[in-house]
Design a protein around this motif. Structure first.
Motif, PDB file in Angstrom:
ATOM      1  N   SER A 185      58.220  46.669  38.406  1.00  0.00           N
ATOM      2  CA  SER A 185      57.879  47.158  37.072  1.00  0.00           C
ATOM      3  C   SER A 185      56.804  46.266  36.468  1.00  0.00           C
ATOM      4  O   SER A 185      56.561  45.151  36.942  1.00  0.00           O
ATOM      5  CB  SER A 185      59.118  47.193  36.178  1.00  0.00           C
ATOM      6  OG  SER A 185      59.664  45.903  36.051  1.00  0.00           O
ATOM      7  N   LYS A 186      56.167  46.773  35.438  1.00  0.00           N
ATOM      8  CA  LYS A 186      55.123  46.009  34.759  1.00  0.00           C
ATOM      9  C   LYS A 186      55.705  44.709  34.224  1.00  0.00           C
ATOM     10  O   LYS A 186      56.833  44.674  33.744  1.00  0.00           O
ATOM     11  CB  LYS A 186      54.535  46.821  33.608  1.00  0.00           C
ATOM     12  CG  LYS A 186      53.777  48.028  34.066  1.00  0.00           C
ATOM     13  CD  LYS A 186      53.225  48.796  32.891  1.00  0.00           C
ATOM     14  CE  LYS A 186      52.516  50.046  33.367  1.00  0.00           C
ATOM     15  NZ  LYS A 186      51.956  50.821  32.263  1.00  0.00           N
ATOM     16  N   GLY A 187      54.938  43.647  34.345  1.00  0.00           N
ATOM     17  CA  GLY A 187      55.367  42.354  33.836  1.00  0.00           C
ATOM     18  C   GLY A 187      56.053  41.465  34.854  1.00  0.00           C
ATOM     19  O   GLY A 187      56.255  40.283  34.595  1.00  0.00           O
ATOM     20  N   LEU A 188      56.414  42.006  36.015  1.00  0.00           N
ATOM     21  CA  LEU A 188      57.043  41.187  37.051  1.00  0.00           C
ATOM     22  C   LEU A 188      56.021  40.269  37.697  1.00  0.00           C
ATOM     23  O   LEU A 188      54.858  40.632  37.855  1.00  0.00           O
ATOM     24  CB  LEU A 188      57.634  42.070  38.156  1.00  0.00           C
ATOM     25  CG  LEU A 188      58.935  42.789  37.887  1.00  0.00           C
ATOM     26  CD1 LEU A 188      59.342  43.585  39.112  1.00  0.00           C
ATOM     27  CD2 LEU A 188      60.026  41.826  37.509  1.00  0.00           C
ATOM     28  N   GLN A 189      56.465  39.103  38.093  1.00  0.00           N
ATOM     29  CA  GLN A 189      55.613  38.201  38.864  1.00  0.00           C
ATOM     30  C   GLN A 189      55.854  38.493  40.342  1.00  0.00           C
ATOM     31  O   GLN A 189      56.998  38.509  40.805  1.00  0.00           O
ATOM     32  CB  GLN A 189      55.930  36.750  38.555  1.00  0.00           C
ATOM     33  CG  GLN A 189      54.949  35.811  39.202  1.00  0.00           C
ATOM     34  CD  GLN A 189      54.715  34.575  38.377  1.00  0.00           C
ATOM     35  OE1 GLN A 189      55.510  34.240  37.541  1.00  0.00           O
ATOM     36  NE2 GLN A 189      53.618  33.908  38.613  1.00  0.00           N
ATOM     37  N   VAL A 190      54.759  38.750  41.072  1.00  0.00           N
ATOM     38  CA  VAL A 190      54.856  39.163  42.472  1.00  0.00           C
ATOM     39  C   VAL A 190      53.833  38.423  43.325  1.00  0.00           C
ATOM     40  O   VAL A 190      52.873  37.850  42.819  1.00  0.00           O
ATOM     41  CB  VAL A 190      54.624  40.690  42.620  1.00  0.00           C
ATOM     42  CG1 VAL A 190      55.703  41.485  41.916  1.00  0.00           C
ATOM     43  CG2 VAL A 190      53.251  41.091  42.112  1.00  0.00           C
ATOM     44  N   ASP A 191      54.078  38.446  44.626  1.00  0.00           N
ATOM     45  CA  ASP A 191      53.104  37.976  45.612  1.00  0.00           C
ATOM     46  C   ASP A 191      52.545  39.203  46.309  1.00  0.00           C
ATOM     47  O   ASP A 191      53.311  40.028  46.821  1.00  0.00           O
ATOM     48  CB  ASP A 191      53.763  37.060  46.644  1.00  0.00           C
ATOM     49  CG  ASP A 191      54.106  35.697  46.081  1.00  0.00           C
ATOM     50  OD1 ASP A 191      53.465  35.280  45.103  1.00  0.00           O
ATOM     51  OD2 ASP A 191      55.013  35.046  46.627  1.00  0.00           O
ATOM     52  N   ILE A 192      51.213  39.327  46.321  1.00  0.00           N
ATOM     53  CA  ILE A 192      50.571  40.468  46.959  1.00  0.00           C
ATOM     54  C   ILE A 192      49.627  39.993  48.057  1.00  0.00           C
ATOM     55  O   ILE A 192      49.243  38.822  48.098  1.00  0.00           O
ATOM     56  CB  ILE A 192      49.777  41.326  45.948  1.00  0.00           C
ATOM     57  CG1 ILE A 192      48.588  40.554  45.367  1.00  0.00           C
ATOM     58  CG2 ILE A 192      50.677  41.852  44.851  1.00  0.00           C
ATOM     59  CD1 ILE A 192      47.605  41.416  44.587  1.00  0.00           C
ATOM     60  N   VAL A 193      49.269  40.923  48.937  1.00  0.00           N
ATOM     61  CA  VAL A 193      48.220  40.683  49.921  1.00  0.00           C
ATOM     62  C   VAL A 193      47.021  41.523  49.501  1.00  0.00           C
ATOM     63  O   VAL A 193      47.121  42.748  49.391  1.00  0.00           O
ATOM     64  CB  VAL A 193      48.667  41.071  51.344  1.00  0.00           C
ATOM     65  CG1 VAL A 193      47.498  40.980  52.312  1.00  0.00           C
ATOM     66  CG2 VAL A 193      49.789  40.181  51.812  1.00  0.00           C
ATOM     67  N   LEU A 194      45.910  40.858  49.229  1.00  0.00           N
ATOM     68  CA  LEU A 194      44.677  41.553  48.891  1.00  0.00           C
ATOM     69  C   LEU A 194      44.104  42.214  50.137  1.00  0.00           C
ATOM     70  O   LEU A 194      44.377  41.781  51.262  1.00  0.00           O
ATOM     71  CB  LEU A 194      43.655  40.570  48.315  1.00  0.00           C
ATOM     72  CG  LEU A 194      44.080  39.810  47.061  1.00  0.00           C
ATOM     73  CD1 LEU A 194      43.067  38.728  46.735  1.00  0.00           C
ATOM     74  CD2 LEU A 194      44.255  40.756  45.895  1.00  0.00           C
ATOM     75  N   LYS A 195      43.301  43.256  49.953  1.00  0.00           N
ATOM     76  CA  LYS A 195      42.684  43.960  51.086  1.00  0.00           C
ATOM     77  C   LYS A 195      41.916  42.978  51.980  1.00  0.00           C
ATOM     78  O   LYS A 195      42.014  43.035  53.201  1.00  0.00           O
ATOM     79  CB  LYS A 195      41.744  45.046  50.548  1.00  0.00           C
ATOM     80  CG  LYS A 195      41.071  45.877  51.593  1.00  0.00           C
ATOM     81  CD  LYS A 195      42.002  46.912  52.141  1.00  0.00           C
ATOM     82  CE  LYS A 195      41.268  47.888  53.037  1.00  0.00           C
ATOM     83  NZ  LYS A 195      42.170  48.838  53.650  1.00  0.00           N
ATOM     84  N   ALA A 196      41.184  42.075  51.369  1.00  0.00           N
ATOM     85  CA  ALA A 196      40.386  41.109  52.133  1.00  0.00           C
ATOM     86  C   ALA A 196      41.252  40.127  52.923  1.00  0.00           C
ATOM     87  O   ALA A 196      40.790  39.530  53.890  1.00  0.00           O
ATOM     88  CB  ALA A 196      39.472  40.337  51.191  1.00  0.00           C
ATOM     89  N   ASP A 197      42.502  39.971  52.521  1.00  0.00           N
ATOM     90  CA  ASP A 197      43.402  39.008  53.167  1.00  0.00           C
ATOM     91  C   ASP A 197      44.414  39.661  54.107  1.00  0.00           C
ATOM     92  O   ASP A 197      45.335  38.995  54.577  1.00  0.00           O
ATOM     93  CB  ASP A 197      44.164  38.210  52.103  1.00  0.00           C
ATOM     94  CG  ASP A 197      43.249  37.347  51.260  1.00  0.00           C
ATOM     95  OD1 ASP A 197      42.198  36.914  51.778  1.00  0.00           O
ATOM     96  OD2 ASP A 197      43.583  37.104  50.087  1.00  0.00           O
TER      97      ASP A 197
END
Length: 65
Positions: free
Chosen positions: A10-22
């Motif tokens: 949900s909006k406001g959560l702190q997350v770890d993402i993988v960017l397209k470049a990574d």
């Protein structure tokens, strides 16, 4: 928690993402969810989100609620 199910993000959560470049290296980027971009309820590579700083990537894990 992993980021494959839309209803766990949900909006406001702190997350770890993988960017397209990574995607090849799997480097994680931490940020706060601004928008959820994936429309389906499940995605095997992670739900696509936009962070508050504008970066877009697939959610790999939820850091905090």
């Amino acid at each position: 928690m992993n980021g494959q199910e839309r209803n766990s993000i949900s909006k406001g959560l702190q997350v770890d993402i993988v960017l397209k470049a990574d995607q090849k290296t799997g480097k994680l980027t931490r940020g706060t969810v601004k928008d959820i971009l994936t429309k389906s309820n499940f995605h095997p590579h992670g739900i696509k989100v936009r962070l508050e700083d504008g970066r877009i990537g697939r959610d790999q894990q939820i850091v905090s609620t």
